[in-house]
Structure formats: structure tokens, C-alpha cells
Scaffold this active site. Structure first.
Site, PDB file in Angstrom:
ATOM      1  N   GLY A  69      12.991 -11.004   5.275  1.00  0.00           N
ATOM      2  CA  GLY A  69      12.330 -10.675   3.945  1.00  0.00           C
ATOM      3  C   GLY A  69      12.083  -9.298   4.382  1.00  0.00           C
ATOM      4  O   GLY A  69      11.877  -8.408   4.951  1.00  0.00           O
ATOM      5  N   SER A  70      11.516  -8.719   2.805  1.00  0.00           N
ATOM      6  CA  SER A  70      11.440  -7.358   2.669  1.00  0.00           C
ATOM      7  C   SER A  70      10.609  -7.090   1.682  1.00  0.00           C
ATOM      8  O   SER A  70      10.558  -8.059   0.962  1.00  0.00           O
ATOM      9  CB  SER A  70      12.283  -6.791   2.880  1.00  0.00           C
ATOM     10  OG  SER A  70      13.160  -6.323   1.782  1.00  0.00           O
ATOM     11  N   GLY A  71       9.464  -5.640   1.337  1.00  0.00           N
ATOM     12  CA  GLY A  71       8.724  -5.629   0.161  1.00  0.00           C
ATOM     13  C   GLY A  71       8.215  -4.167   0.578  1.00  0.00           C
ATOM     14  O   GLY A  71       8.685  -3.435   1.282  1.00  0.00           O
ATOM     15  N   GLY A  72       7.437  -4.068   0.248  1.00  0.00           N
ATOM     16  CA  GLY A  72       6.416  -2.593   0.307  1.00  0.00           C
ATOM     17  C   GLY A  72       5.698  -2.408   1.660  1.00  0.00           C
ATOM     18  O   GLY A  72       5.813  -1.396   1.962  1.00  0.00           O
ATOM     19  N   PHE A  73       5.571  -3.620   2.330  1.00  0.00           N
ATOM     20  CA  PHE A  73       4.849  -3.067   3.567  1.00  0.00           C
ATOM     21  C   PHE A  73       5.623  -3.098   5.061  1.00  0.00           C
ATOM     22  O   PHE A  73       5.961  -2.410   5.297  1.00  0.00           O
ATOM     23  CB  PHE A  73       4.418  -4.606   4.010  1.00  0.00           C
ATOM     24  CG  PHE A  73       5.165  -5.789   3.914  1.00  0.00           C
ATOM     25  CD1 PHE A  73       5.835  -5.827   5.100  1.00  0.00           C
ATOM     26  CD2 PHE A  73       5.171  -6.661   3.019  1.00  0.00           C
ATOM     27  CE1 PHE A  73       7.094  -6.703   4.889  1.00  0.00           C
ATOM     28  CE2 PHE A  73       5.918  -7.865   2.764  1.00  0.00           C
ATOM     29  CZ  PHE A  73       6.782  -8.332   3.865  1.00  0.00           C
ATOM     30  N   GLY A  74       7.394  -2.513   4.280  1.00  0.00           N
ATOM     31  CA  GLY A  74       8.464  -3.344   5.358  1.00  0.00           C
ATOM     32  C   GLY A  74       9.076  -4.234   5.241  1.00  0.00           C
ATOM     33  O   GLY A  74       9.219  -4.399   4.305  1.00  0.00           O
ATOM     34  N   SER A  75      10.269  -4.919   6.301  1.00  0.00           N
ATOM     35  CA  SER A  75      10.647  -5.781   6.927  1.00  0.00           C
ATOM     36  C   SER A  75      10.102  -6.404   7.878  1.00  0.00           C
ATOM     37  O   SER A  75      10.176  -5.784   8.455  1.00  0.00           O
ATOM     38  CB  SER A  75      12.169  -5.129   6.663  1.00  0.00           C
ATOM     39  OG  SER A  75      12.992  -4.783   5.960  1.00  0.00           O
ATOM     40  N   LYS A  89       8.086  -7.193  12.751  1.00  0.00           N
ATOM     41  CA  LYS A  89       7.926  -7.098  11.835  1.00  0.00           C
ATOM     42  C   LYS A  89       7.855  -5.362  11.709  1.00  0.00           C
ATOM     43  O   LYS A  89       7.281  -5.208  12.701  1.00  0.00           O
ATOM     44  CB  LYS A  89       6.492  -6.736  10.732  1.00  0.00           C
ATOM     45  CG  LYS A  89       6.022  -6.597   9.807  1.00  0.00           C
ATOM     46  CD  LYS A  89       4.235  -7.512   9.722  1.00  0.00           C
ATOM     47  CE  LYS A  89       4.520  -6.464   8.041  1.00  0.00           C
ATOM     48  NZ  LYS A  89       2.950  -7.033   7.243  1.00  0.00           N
ATOM     49  N   ASP A 191      -6.762  -8.905   1.035  1.00  0.00           N
ATOM     50  CA  ASP A 191      -5.496  -9.323   0.413  1.00  0.00           C
ATOM     51  C   ASP A 191      -4.794 -11.119   1.030  1.00  0.00           C
ATOM     52  O   ASP A 191      -4.332 -11.074   0.384  1.00  0.00           O
ATOM     53  CB  ASP A 191      -4.047  -8.096   1.003  1.00  0.00           C
ATOM     54  CG  ASP A 191      -3.428  -8.221  -0.581  1.00  0.00           C
ATOM     55  OD1 ASP A 191      -3.612  -8.450  -1.223  1.00  0.00           O
ATOM     56  OD2 ASP A 191      -2.433  -7.573   0.419  1.00  0.00           O
TER      57      ASP A 191
END
Length: 333
Positions: A69-75, A89, A191
Site C-alpha cells: 500500500g501507499s499514502g502520503g507517508f510513503g509506501s 516502509k 494519530d
């Protein structure tokens, strides 16, 4: 560039005094200049165990790297490392705010030296990456235990699985145990939300993603950046100091989501932010029929304490546990 966060807030005291901080991009990994932090590489699941993580990744031991998966934080990737399945990560470099990107990477390691059943374990982390693994958009790599592909966000909203009283109580109790442990070591997550709680194949919840976390030094006032606005405590929205009670507010919103399987707020983000602070906006309880049973009324009372506008009025993570246990002994929702 050295970490913007002091190394003393990232490492246990029995390690950091012997570190030789130089010009390497990471205060934790000196192998790019011929030095390494003396923390042994470790096999998982008790084959070779240590409470400490490693600042060295043995890249030649990394196999079968597959995207998860991936998102704003990275992959995040699934991989094989030293014969075990791990999560890899890559923390993404933010072009708009490079300092925030680096802070996020080092914050990921605030709980790296801690071990608990309900916290995802860090195995190794470094900013020194060989050329064949180099990624220009990444500022660092973290190896963690592989929990699985499911998180609470997916279970609550993305599937038809039954989420009965016994199950959401187990999940919320797991989160409370994890928070109690983190807070006892002065780590505040900042968070907590369903997407940051992974669920293992044994149906155990584990807190993950410490990119917004802080290590509270005794007598030190700290402010927080980042986090998810729907779960953010009002004192943080006002720019006030951080305490473990901020995580309790986020826990309350997450508990409400587990019970109702609804989104906490609708409408414009800025309206929600203003209303949470100025008008004590909270997710709906009184109008929701799920809270009409005896268990529901007890839940309603607990939620009201968790998301109190005054941090001092919220229970601690330790105090949450007997309340959750009490909910098991009454008629279910």
C-alpha cells in the site's frame, strides 16, 4: 543533514551516550562512514531476540519485495528478511516541507526500542541505502514485523464482517493496552485512528505509524504538528501543549467508529475544526439508537469522558481498561 529531533528522544538511555554523532544523514546509522551502532541484527519470533532494533539493514538478506500500500507517508512493501516475513516502509520525502519529512521519519522510531503485543515492532531502520535500492523520493527505510494487510478502517467500513459487541470490545481493549504501554514510556502517538491500527491473522490489534508521535521528556513542554483532524484533541487544534490525554480523545472517536460503523463528521473540514473547539462538536450519541441499551448508556458515558474538552477530565489509558471490562458484563448493544 542531522536529525531535527535530538537523538536522546529517539534512543534508550543505555545506547545514546556512546553514539558518535557526525555528518551522516542519520544519527542512528553510521555505516556510510565506516561505523555502525552496536545493536545486533536479529531474527524474529524468538530465534535471536533483543529488545533493541538495529540501525543496519542487511540488504542482501532482503527478498521478494512486493507492494502492499501507499499514502502520503510513503509506501509499504511485504518482503522476506533473514528468513522471515517483514513489512518494509519507505518514508516519502515531501518537496514542500523537507523538515517535516525528516521529523516524520525520526518520529517513526520513538517506540522502536519498545516491545508490546499491541504495538507493531520495529526491526531495523536506516537512511543509508545502497544504490540498487535507492529511491529519490524516500528519506529512509524502516523494517517492521509484518502484521497483515488489514486495518480497522477496512474492517469498519470496507467489509460485511460482523462487528459485534465482543469483537469491538476486544479491539478497543487491545488499543487501550497498547496506549497504556506507550504512555508508560512517555511516548504519545498523536494519530490514533482506525487506519493506524493493524489487525493480525489472530485478530489482535497493533498500533502502527508513529510519524506524528512525540517522546515527552520530563518537564519539557512539547507542541504537535500533523495528525488527522477528525481525531485530533481540541487542545492540539488550539496549539496547546501535548499530553497522553490527546491519545485518549482520539481513542474515543475510534471507539465510537467501532460501535457505530459511521463517519464521525460530515461537512467542511474548517467548519468541523472550528466547531470541535468552539462549540464542543462531537460524533452523535444521543440521536443514535445503538446507545439506548444498558451497554450503550455506559459507552455513552465513557465516550463523553474520553472526548472531554478538558484534557485533565479524560481518563488515562490505565483507567480505560476497567471501564471496558465493565462493558463486557452488561447487555450488549
Amino acid at each position: 543533514m542531522p536529525s531535527p529531533i535530538p537523538v536522546t528522544r529517539l534512543l534508550p538511555k543505555d545506547i545514546y551516550p556512546c553514539l558518535d554523532i557526525g555528518t551522516c544523514s542519520s544519527p542512528l546509522s553510521k555505516q556510510c562512514h565506516g561505523y555502525t551502532l552496536q545493536v545486533p541484527a536479529q531474527r524474529l519470533h524468538g530465534r535471536v531476540t533483543s529488545r533493541l532494533w538495529s540501525s543496519v539493514i542487511h540488504w542482501k538478506e532482503l527478498r521478494a519485495v512486493q507492494p502492499v500500500g501507499s499514502g502520503g507517508f510513503g509506501s509499504v512493501y511485504r518482503a522476506e528478511y533473514l528468513g522471515e516475513t517483514v513489512a518494509l516502509k519507505k518514508v516519502k520525502k515531501c518537496a514542500k516541507n523537507k523538515l517535516a519529512s525528516r521529523q516524520s521519519f525520526w518520529a517513526e522510531l520513538n517506540a522502536a526500542h519498545l516491545r508490546h503485543r499491541n504495538v507493531v515492532r520495529v526491526i531495523a531502520a536506516t537512511t543509508c541505502v545502497p544504490a540498487d535500492f535507492e529511491d529519490e523520493s524516500s528519506i529512509g527505510t524502516i523494517l517492521m514485523e509484518f502484521v497483515g494487510n488489514r486495518n480497522l478502517q477496512q474492517i469498519i467500513y470496507g467489509c460485511a464482517e460482523l462487528l459485534n459487541g465482543d469483537r469491538w470490545l476486544r479491539y478497543s481493549t487491545d488499543i487501550a493496552h497498547g496506549l497504556r504501554f506507550l504512555h508508560s514510556h512517555s511516548v504519545v502517538h498523536l494519530d490514533i485512528k482506525p487506519a493506524n491500527v493493524l489487525v493480525s491473522g489472530e485478530d489482535v490489534c497493533k498500533i502502527v505509524d508513529f510519524g506524528c508521535s512525540l517522546k515527552l521528556d520530563r518537564g519539557c513542554e512539547a507542541s504537535a504538528i500533523g495528525g488527522t483532524y477528525t481525531h485530533r484533541a481540541p487542545e492540539l487544534l488550539k496549539g496547546e501543549g501535548v499530553s497522553p490525554k490527546a491519545d485518549i480523545f482520539s481513542f474515543g472517536i475510534t471507539l465510537w467508529q467501532l460501535i457505530t460503523r459511521e463517519q464521525p463528521y460530515t461537512g467542511d473540514k474548517h467548519h468541523v475544526l472550528y466547531a470541535v473547539v468552539a462549540h464542543h462538536l462531537r460524533p452523535s450519541v444521543q440521536e443514535n439508537p445503538v446507545f439506548q441499551s444498558e451497554q450503550g448508556r455506559l459507552c455513552s458515558s465513557l465516550l463523553a469522558r474520553c472526548w472531554s474538552g478538558e484534557a485533565r477530565c479524560r481518563p488515562s489509558a490505565q483507567e480505560l481498561l476497567p471501564h471496558l471490562e465493565q462493558l463486557r458484563n452488561v447487555d450488549p448493544l
